[in-house]
Scaffold this motif. Structure first.
Motif, short mmCIF file in Angstrom:
data_model
loop_
_atom_site.label_atom_id
_atom_site.label_comp_id
_atom_site.label_asym_id
_atom_site.label_seq_id
_atom_site.Cartn_x
_atom_site.Cartn_y
_atom_site.Cartn_z
N ILE A 50 16.06 6.82 -4.14
CA ILE A 50 16.09 8.19 -3.66
C ILE A 50 17.06 8.26 -2.48
O ILE A 50 16.99 7.43 -1.57
CB ILE A 50 14.69 8.67 -3.23
N VAL A 51 17.96 9.25 -2.53
CA VAL A 51 19.00 9.35 -1.50
C VAL A 51 19.01 10.75 -0.90
O VAL A 51 18.41 11.69 -1.43
CB VAL A 51 20.39 9.01 -2.09
N LYS A 52 19.73 10.87 0.19
CA LYS A 52 19.86 12.17 0.86
C LYS A 52 20.67 13.13 0.00
O LYS A 52 21.49 12.70 -0.82
CB LYS A 52 20.55 11.98 2.21
N VAL A 97 19.15 7.11 -9.93
CA VAL A 97 19.33 7.59 -8.56
C VAL A 97 19.06 9.08 -8.52
O VAL A 97 19.58 9.84 -9.35
CB VAL A 97 20.76 7.31 -8.05
N PHE A 98 18.23 9.51 -7.57
CA PHE A 98 17.91 10.92 -7.43
C PHE A 98 18.02 11.33 -5.97
O PHE A 98 17.72 10.55 -5.07
CB PHE A 98 16.48 11.22 -7.92
N GLU A 99 18.45 12.55 -5.78
CA GLU A 99 18.43 13.09 -4.42
C GLU A 99 17.02 13.55 -4.08
O GLU A 99 16.21 13.85 -4.96
CB GLU A 99 19.45 14.23 -4.30
N GLU A 100 16.75 13.61 -2.81
CA GLU A 100 15.41 13.88 -2.31
C GLU A 100 14.77 15.10 -2.96
O GLU A 100 13.60 15.08 -3.36
CB GLU A 100 15.48 14.06 -0.79
N GLN A 101 15.54 16.18 -3.12
CA GLN A 101 14.98 17.42 -3.66
C GLN A 101 14.67 17.35 -5.15
O GLN A 101 14.00 18.22 -5.70
CB GLN A 101 15.93 18.59 -3.37
N LEU A 103 12.92 14.93 -6.58
CA LEU A 103 11.69 14.17 -6.78
C LEU A 103 10.63 14.94 -7.56
O LEU A 103 9.96 14.40 -8.44
CB LEU A 103 11.11 13.73 -5.44
N GLU A 104 10.47 16.21 -7.23
CA GLU A 104 9.38 16.98 -7.85
C GLU A 104 9.65 17.34 -9.31
O GLU A 104 8.76 17.78 -10.02
CB GLU A 104 9.13 18.26 -7.06
N PRO A 126 5.49 12.09 -5.04
CA PRO A 126 4.33 12.37 -5.89
C PRO A 126 3.69 11.05 -6.30
O PRO A 126 4.38 10.08 -6.59
CB PRO A 126 4.95 13.08 -7.11
N SER A 127 2.35 10.99 -6.31
CA SER A 127 1.68 9.75 -6.69
C SER A 127 1.98 9.40 -8.13
O SER A 127 2.05 8.24 -8.52
CB SER A 127 0.17 9.88 -6.49
N SER A 128 2.15 10.40 -8.95
CA SER A 128 2.51 10.21 -10.36
C SER A 128 3.13 11.51 -10.84
O SER A 128 2.70 12.59 -10.46
CB SER A 128 1.28 9.87 -11.18
N GLN A 129 4.13 11.39 -11.68
CA GLN A 129 4.82 12.58 -12.14
C GLN A 129 5.11 12.44 -13.62
O GLN A 129 6.23 12.35 -14.06
CB GLN A 129 6.15 12.74 -11.36
N VAL A 130 4.04 12.37 -14.42
CA VAL A 130 4.20 12.21 -15.85
C VAL A 130 3.99 13.54 -16.53
O VAL A 130 2.92 14.13 -16.46
CB VAL A 130 3.19 11.17 -16.41
#
Length: 258
Positions: A50-52, A97-101, A103-104, A126-130
């Protein structure tokens, strides 16, 4: 031991990220994530970085942050977000690689924080994102009939000489249809089910069904034989239309004579 090497390599990637501007988080997934109990000599690396905001392109176009942990011999960009890689010492890995925003909006099983920037807020993870898919279906009737029609279509294609397509319908689609409801037909052993690939660890999760698989998956030159075993199985576990069953049997007999 390979297991120790895998975990050490992931830690080394974390140290490299610590020195790379824009990095926020290294999340281990699968057997190097929260499922360390199943880590073995055949495991590989699976992780998210995760990156900025604004740094994603840099981390995808320049892989210096990962080669700094160990030289890489192979890098294949298999998606818009990541790579499959092979280190020079034989360790294989896949990462995104994902940017911070972002994640959801990404799907993944619960991960393990390997490294994070001290200023990064843990609550953003997120604890889990399935996102639930159709790996498990609740309609036994639908999936069994789907498997039955997969057999029919596959055998028709085999009869006209389309053996590869027949293989995929019978040993692929029909089996997949059964797997979606296998939890309704056999008690599932709790052993790390994979939300994205229902065939993973099937031999431990469904041992009674697993012993039948070699007869259901006999290969390119024995597709009709595979179809016959699959048909007998679905007949044994759920009521199916007799006429459709008879048509499939006729096709099996025809294909066995080709």
């Amino acid at each position: 031991m390979r297991k120790e090497r895998l975990l050490r390599r992931l830690d080394e990637i974390g140290l490299s990220l610590e020195r790379t501007q824009g990095a926020l988080l290294l999340l281990g997934l699968g057997s190097v994530g929260n499922e360390l109990d199943r880590l073995d000599e055949f495991s590989d690396l699976d992780f998210f970085v995760i990156v900025k905001p604004g740094y994603k392109t840099r981390f995808l176009e320049l892989l210096d942050w990962i080669s700094a942990s160990h030289p890489i011999d192979y890098a294949f960009k298999n998606s818009r977000d990541g790579f499959k890689i092979l280190f020079s010492d034989g360790i294989y890995g896949e990462f995104a690689v994902f940017e911070e925003q972002e994640l959801e909006n990404i799907s993944y099983s619960e991960g393990r924080i390997v490294w994070k920037k001290s200023s990064f807020d843990d609550s953003k993870i997120p604890s889990s994102q399935v996102q639930k898919s159709n790996i498990h279906e609740v309609s036994l009737d639908f999936c069994i009939n789907e498997a039955l029609t997969n057999l029919y279509v596959g055998l028709c294609r085999y009869a006209r000489g389309e053996k590869l397509s027949a293989l995929r319908f019978i040993e692929g689609h029909a089996i997949n249809s059964i797997l979606k409801v296998l939890h309704l037909l056999e008690k599932e052993v709790a052993y790390y089910p994979d939300a994205f690939a229902n065939e993973r660890r099937l031999e431990k999760r469904f041992p009674r069904f697993a012993v039948k698989l070699e007869h259901m998956l006999q290969g390119y030159n024995r597709v009709p034989e595979s179809a016959n075993v699959i048909l007998e199985y679905i007949e044994s576990v759920h009521p199916i239309n007799k006429q459709m069953c008879n048509e499939v049997r006729k096709l099996i007999k025809l294909c066995l004579q080709i």
